[in-house]
Design a protein around this motif. Structure first.
Motif, PDB file in Angstrom:
ATOM      1  N   ALA A  81      -8.607 119.904 107.678  1.00  0.00           N
ATOM      2  CA  ALA A  81      -9.055 120.464 106.405  1.00  0.00           C
ATOM      3  C   ALA A  81     -10.385 121.175 106.590  1.00  0.00           C
ATOM      4  N   PHE A  82     -10.554 122.282 105.881  1.00  0.00           N
ATOM      5  CA  PHE A  82     -11.770 123.080 106.014  1.00  0.00           C
ATOM      6  C   PHE A  82     -12.871 122.463 105.165  1.00  0.00           C
ATOM      7  N   ASN A  83     -13.952 122.063 105.823  1.00  0.00           N
ATOM      8  CA  ASN A  83     -15.117 121.494 105.143  1.00  0.00           C
ATOM      9  C   ASN A  83     -16.350 122.208 105.683  1.00  0.00           C
ATOM     10  N   VAL A  84     -16.882 123.129 104.904  1.00  0.00           N
ATOM     11  CA  VAL A  84     -17.956 123.982 105.405  1.00  0.00           C
ATOM     12  C   VAL A  84     -19.206 123.172 105.733  1.00  0.00           C
ATOM     13  N   SER A  96      -7.391 130.574 128.409  1.00  0.00           N
ATOM     14  CA  SER A  96      -7.665 130.422 126.971  1.00  0.00           C
ATOM     15  C   SER A  96      -7.711 131.769 126.273  1.00  0.00           C
ATOM     16  N   VAL A  97      -8.357 132.750 126.914  1.00  0.00           N
ATOM     17  CA  VAL A  97      -8.404 134.100 126.361  1.00  0.00           C
ATOM     18  C   VAL A  97      -6.992 134.678 126.287  1.00  0.00           C
ATOM     19  N   GLN A  98      -6.233 134.531 127.363  1.00  0.00           N
ATOM     20  CA  GLN A  98      -4.864 135.052 127.405  1.00  0.00           C
ATOM     21  C   GLN A  98      -4.019 134.487 126.262  1.00  0.00           C
ATOM     22  N   GLU A  99      -4.068 133.182 126.100  1.00  0.00           N
ATOM     23  CA  GLU A  99      -3.242 132.545 125.077  1.00  0.00           C
ATOM     24  C   GLU A  99      -3.713 132.905 123.675  1.00  0.00           C
ATOM     25  N   HIS A 100      -5.017 132.977 123.487  1.00  0.00           N
ATOM     26  CA  HIS A 100      -5.556 133.281 122.157  1.00  0.00           C
ATOM     27  C   HIS A 100      -5.111 134.660 121.677  1.00  0.00           C
ATOM     28  N   PHE A 101      -5.156 135.646 122.572  1.00  0.00           N
ATOM     29  CA  PHE A 101      -4.824 137.015 122.192  1.00  0.00           C
ATOM     30  C   PHE A 101      -3.355 137.369 122.458  1.00  0.00           C
ATOM     31  N   THR A 147      -9.717 125.364 116.733  1.00  0.00           N
ATOM     32  CA  THR A 147      -9.709 124.033 116.120  1.00  0.00           C
ATOM     33  C   THR A 147      -9.916 124.141 114.614  1.00  0.00           C
ATOM     34  N   ILE A 148     -10.783 125.060 114.210  1.00  0.00           N
ATOM     35  CA  ILE A 148     -10.986 125.299 112.772  1.00  0.00           C
ATOM     36  C   ILE A 148      -9.773 126.002 112.180  1.00  0.00           C
ATOM     37  N   PHE A 170      -7.862 130.143 112.238  1.00  0.00           N
ATOM     38  CA  PHE A 170      -8.223 131.456 111.710  1.00  0.00           C
ATOM     39  C   PHE A 170      -7.689 131.696 110.303  1.00  0.00           C
ATOM     40  N   ASP A 171      -6.644 131.033 109.900  1.00  0.00           N
ATOM     41  CA  ASP A 171      -6.198 131.150 108.510  1.00  0.00           C
ATOM     42  C   ASP A 171      -7.284 130.633 107.570  1.00  0.00           C
ATOM     43  N   GLN A 172      -7.887 129.516 107.947  1.00  0.00           N
ATOM     44  CA  GLN A 172      -8.952 128.938 107.116  1.00  0.00           C
ATOM     45  C   GLN A 172     -10.229 129.758 107.208  1.00  0.00           C
ATOM     46  N   ILE A 173     -10.516 130.286 108.375  1.00  0.00           N
ATOM     47  CA  ILE A 173     -11.687 131.150 108.522  1.00  0.00           C
ATOM     48  C   ILE A 173     -11.552 132.381 107.633  1.00  0.00           C
ATOM     49  N   GLU A 174     -10.402 133.032 107.696  1.00  0.00           N
ATOM     50  CA  GLU A 174     -10.169 134.233 106.881  1.00  0.00           C
ATOM     51  C   GLU A 174     -10.279 133.931 105.397  1.00  0.00           C
ATOM     52  N   ALA A 175      -9.673 132.830 104.967  1.00  0.00           N
ATOM     53  CA  ALA A 175      -9.669 132.479 103.536  1.00  0.00           C
ATOM     54  C   ALA A 175     -11.082 132.226 103.034  1.00  0.00           C
TER      55      ALA A 175
END
Length: 405
Positions: A2-5, A75-80, A294-295, A297-302
């Motif tokens: 859960a996103f908790n700033v 990690s870079v390869q998998e992320h992108f 871990t956070i 990107f859907d939650q970061i964007e929102a």
């Protein structure tokens, strides 16, 4: 999770400090993002426990460092979503990656060829190509923007021709926050047989690009925009293109065999990674990517979209304040001015109140020339910022306006 700033803010030591006796409100994330403790610890751990050069030693420390560095590449390869790990070239940052490609294209271009840039670019995605034009005699054409700071694709279509060899655009404008329709831009370029380089420096902290889905030829970014260290970045290139390009620098690691008569070059990715790299930086780049994922990107964007919406509403309520970059597709960057006040003066006053914003042309002078302004105040938000910090910014801008008018 859960996103908790508030919990996320605890991961960033610098957010606990004060500036000029006020709690730090850091809104200069488009220049560089702050670093979580996990990234800081990763750097300290490397230098404390297994500092050694990579790829060259049989001893334990070298093997451990090599394994960690190559794990970061994975990690870079998998992320992108990159097909091959050898298509990931570690660089000193976005600027280095762009110059590598621009230098490599020197032998592929000649007078009569054309290359296309957008009017939204950072100087790092303009100057290397101008230098390429000087070396080769190719013509540089520019995709214009409209009043909202959005690229005019109908004009881009007119610029494309069989003479177009390369198109280079940013994914997101660092000065305005405009998100460019790069999938469409890439598709249109490929229809003319042109290659495309995308500057992702401003995008990768906000969104998670799928490079295979985009079918982009080259993509560059910097770790420090993604909560990683400075001095390290990534160039993705399609294997076919990377095999065509000549080495950018000569030295150790990028060779297969050296004699005084002839040198042969190593395969990918080492062909483009001459010398001892920023080993700690590369490893920490992987740690930063792991942290961001871990956070999520859907939650970061929102969260960032919520901050952008709220800040836009609050700032536009200030009389005389104008925002530059008002396209529908936009990330959490607000560039603004107040009528009759120089942006530098606003930035100076809000700094006294503990608020870090950027002022000036943001290495995007052609944008400022388009709007006929000397620069802007730029507030750029990250996932660790809060609405309370937006309120502090708005109050500080109001105070600056009162003091300066």
């Amino acid at each position: 999770m859960a996103f908790n700033v508030q919990e996320i803010r605890n991961d960033f030591p610098i957010l606990q400090r004060e500036v000029n006796g006020k709690p730090l409100v850091y809104l200069d994330n488009a220049a560089t993002a702050q670093k979580p403790q996990a990234v800081i610890d990763c750097i300290v751990d490397y230098y404390s426990t297994y500092n050694a050069n990579i790829h060259r030693g049989v001893h334990t420390l070298s093997q451990e460092a090599t394994d960690a560095y190559e794990a970061a590449r994975k990690s870079v390869q998998e992320h992108f979503n990159i097909k091959h790990d050898h298509e990931v070239i570690f660089t000193a940052g976005t600027t280095h990656g762009i110059n590598l490609v621009a230098n490599g294209f020197t032998g592929f271009l000649s007078e009569g060829d054309e290359i296309i840039v957008s009017a939204l670019e950072h100087h790092s995605n303009i100057v290397p190509w101008q230098m390429l034009c000087e070396r080769t005699g190719v013509q540089l054409k520019v995709i214009p923007i409209d009043e909202k700071g959005v690229l005019v694709l109908s004009e881009y279509e007119k610029l494309l021709s069989e003479n177009t060899k390369l198109v280079f655009v940013n994914h997101i404008s660092n000065a305005l926050g405009t998100i460019n329709p790069i999938a469409k831009i890439i598709e249109m370029a490929h229809q003319q047989g042109a290659a495309v380089l995308v500057d992702g420096a401003q995008a990768c902290s906000h969104i998670k690009p799928d490079l295979q889905a985009l079918d982009v030829d080259f993509y560059v970014t910097s770790a420090h925009k993604m909560c990683g260290p400075t001095g390290v970045g990534m160039l993705y290139g399609k294997e076919t293109w990377l095999n065509k390009l000549p080495p950018y620098q000569g030295g150790g690691e990028m060779i297969a065999e050296v004699t005084f008569e002839k040198t042969t070059y190593a395969g990918l990715p080492h062909k483009f990674e001459a010398g001892t790299p920023n080993i700690a930086g590369g490893i920490a780049f992987g740690a930063a990517i792991d942290y961001l994922n871990t956070i999520g990107f859907d939650q970061i964007e929102a969260h960032e979209h919520e901050l952008l919406t709220y800040a836009t509403e609050q700032l536009t309520a200030i009389e005389g304040l104008k925002i530059y970059g008002t396209g529908v597709d936009k990330t959490s960057v607000i560039s603004f001015n107040i009528e009759g006040i120089h942006p530098y003066d606003i930035g100076t006053i809000v700094d006294k109140l503990g608020i870090a914003v950027r002022t000036g042309h943001h290495c995007a002078q052609p944008i400022m020339d388009y709007y006929k302004i000397p620069g802007t105040v730029r507030a750029s938000f990250a996932f660790y910022n809060t609405k309370e910090e937006v309120d502090a910014l708005v109050a500080a801008v109001k105070k600056a306006k009162t003091m300066l008018t």
